[in-house]
Motif scaffolding. Sequence first.
Motif, short mmCIF file in Angstrom:
data_model
loop_
_atom_site.label_atom_id
_atom_site.label_comp_id
_atom_site.label_asym_id
_atom_site.label_seq_id
_atom_site.Cartn_x
_atom_site.Cartn_y
_atom_site.Cartn_z
N ARG A 129 0.84 -1.20 0.00
CA ARG A 129 0.00 0.00 0.00
C ARG A 129 0.88 1.26 0.00
NH1 ARG A 129 -5.17 0.53 0.84
NH2 ARG A 129 -5.34 -1.60 1.65
N GLY A 130 1.95 1.22 0.79
CA GLY A 130 2.87 2.34 0.79
C GLY A 130 3.54 2.52 -0.56
N TRP A 131 3.80 1.40 -1.23
CA TRP A 131 4.47 1.43 -2.52
C TRP A 131 3.52 1.90 -3.63
CZ3 TRP A 131 6.81 -3.66 -4.97
CH2 TRP A 131 7.50 -3.33 -6.14
N PHE A 132 2.38 1.24 -3.77
CA PHE A 132 1.49 1.51 -4.89
C PHE A 132 0.57 2.71 -4.68
CE2 PHE A 132 1.93 -3.25 -5.73
CZ PHE A 132 2.87 -3.07 -6.73
N VAL A 133 0.21 2.98 -3.44
CA VAL A 133 -0.72 4.07 -3.15
C VAL A 133 0.03 5.30 -2.63
CG1 VAL A 133 -2.75 4.78 -1.84
CG2 VAL A 133 -2.56 2.42 -2.65
N GLY A 134 0.94 5.08 -1.70
CA GLY A 134 1.64 6.20 -1.08
C GLY A 134 2.44 7.04 -2.06
N ILE A 135 3.09 6.38 -3.02
CA ILE A 135 3.92 7.14 -3.97
C ILE A 135 3.06 8.02 -4.87
CG2 ILE A 135 3.98 5.41 -5.82
CD1 ILE A 135 6.97 6.11 -6.12
N ARG A 136 1.83 7.59 -5.16
CA ARG A 136 0.91 8.42 -5.95
C ARG A 136 0.47 9.64 -5.14
NH1 ARG A 136 -1.90 4.52 -9.72
NH2 ARG A 136 -1.01 2.49 -9.25
N CYS A 209 -6.58 -3.85 -6.31
CA CYS A 209 -7.34 -4.07 -5.07
C CYS A 209 -7.05 -2.96 -4.07
CB CYS A 209 -6.96 -5.42 -4.46
SG CYS A 209 -7.71 -6.86 -5.24
N LEU A 210 -5.80 -2.50 -4.05
CA LEU A 210 -5.41 -1.44 -3.12
C LEU A 210 -5.99 -0.09 -3.52
CD1 LEU A 210 -1.63 -2.40 -2.71
CD2 LEU A 210 -3.49 -2.83 -1.09
N GLY A 211 -6.43 0.03 -4.76
CA GLY A 211 -6.95 1.31 -5.25
C GLY A 211 -8.46 1.36 -5.35
N ARG A 212 -9.15 0.40 -4.75
CA ARG A 212 -10.62 0.37 -4.85
C ARG A 212 -11.22 1.69 -4.37
NH1 ARG A 212 -10.89 -5.71 -4.09
NH2 ARG A 212 -11.97 -6.40 -5.97
N CYS A 245 -11.23 -1.92 -14.83
CA CYS A 245 -10.42 -1.97 -13.60
C CYS A 245 -11.31 -2.20 -12.39
CB CYS A 245 -9.64 -0.66 -13.44
SG CYS A 245 -8.56 -0.63 -11.99
N ILE A 246 -10.91 -3.12 -11.54
CA ILE A 246 -11.69 -3.40 -10.33
C ILE A 246 -11.66 -2.22 -9.37
CG2 ILE A 246 -11.40 -5.90 -10.46
CD1 ILE A 246 -9.19 -5.68 -8.36
N ALA A 247 -10.66 -1.36 -9.49
CA ALA A 247 -10.58 -0.19 -8.60
C ALA A 247 -11.76 0.75 -8.81
CB ALA A 247 -9.26 0.55 -8.82
N LYS A 248 -12.31 0.77 -10.03
CA LYS A 248 -13.45 1.64 -10.30
C LYS A 248 -14.75 0.86 -10.48
CE LYS A 248 -12.15 2.27 -15.22
NZ LYS A 248 -13.36 1.79 -15.91
N GLY A 249 -14.74 -0.39 -9.99
CA GLY A 249 -15.98 -1.15 -9.91
C GLY A 249 -16.20 -2.22 -10.96
N ASP A 250 -15.28 -2.39 -11.90
CA ASP A 250 -15.42 -3.45 -12.90
C ASP A 250 -15.15 -4.82 -12.27
OD1 ASP A 250 -16.02 -1.75 -15.10
OD2 ASP A 250 -13.90 -1.21 -15.25
#
Length: 260
Positions: A129-136, A209-212, A245-250
């Motif tokens: 989460r720190g890697w994929f979300v935090g850096i954004r 999954c981390l970006g849902r 993308c599953i992050a936006k509900g697909d």
Amino acid sequence: MSKKETTPLSLGRVILGQNVHGFFVRTKAEPGVMARILTAAAKFNVTIINIYNSTPTKRGGSASFVVFYDFSEAMASPQEVRKAMEEAVENTEVELLEPILPGVVANTKHYPLLLLGERAIIFREAVLRGWFVGIRRRFGTGGEAFLYYEGFEAGQEIFDTYTKLGISPHDLWAMFCVALIAIGGAKDMKFEIKEGGMTLRIWENMECCLGRGSDKSFSQFLRGAIAGFASKFFKANVIVVETKCIAKGDPYCEFEVTIA
């Protein structure tokens, strides 16, 4: 359980529990050896919490495995169980893994971790989460670009590794799918190669999954890995777009790969 059903796998490197004890076993790779050792321990009413053996070895060669037992209702001490396990099979050595903290037992005997012959490391969700979300969050679109090109370089390295392993060109994408599922990066993955590129569908992609809850397609690292792998496979520059993308509900993540 149907072929499509899955069940979680605990890697068992760290076990929590006040009455848990670990045993590191060195023995020989022969039919029935592990069963005899475990049967010797079972006579003392201990319950297996987790067990796994190291890289498969040739029959007759040396082998090792780690087993964690719950001693809540045991009829013997860990030392007595260790002795019985050693006596069950000739030339077997059993080391008791002592708690490193109260209620915490860890397997520190198997090192390094290996996957397909290369050193590997395990990242939990908090780290990812720190890697994929935090850096954004910290760098915005610059962070997204960084993740994409990290993935791109990784994808090219993965392609080269599979080639060195002797995977045939026909099976390279199947190997990519199997490996992604095996490391826990996705639940399932399918692909279709067609004229001018290919389509990939990935279920439960860990990155997304981390970006849902996102209002846009989320994958950057995996999208980059697909692009790097595909550029080597097609021997051309490619464009990879995440169309679902599953992050936006697909229901799954879908990637369209187009040869540029």
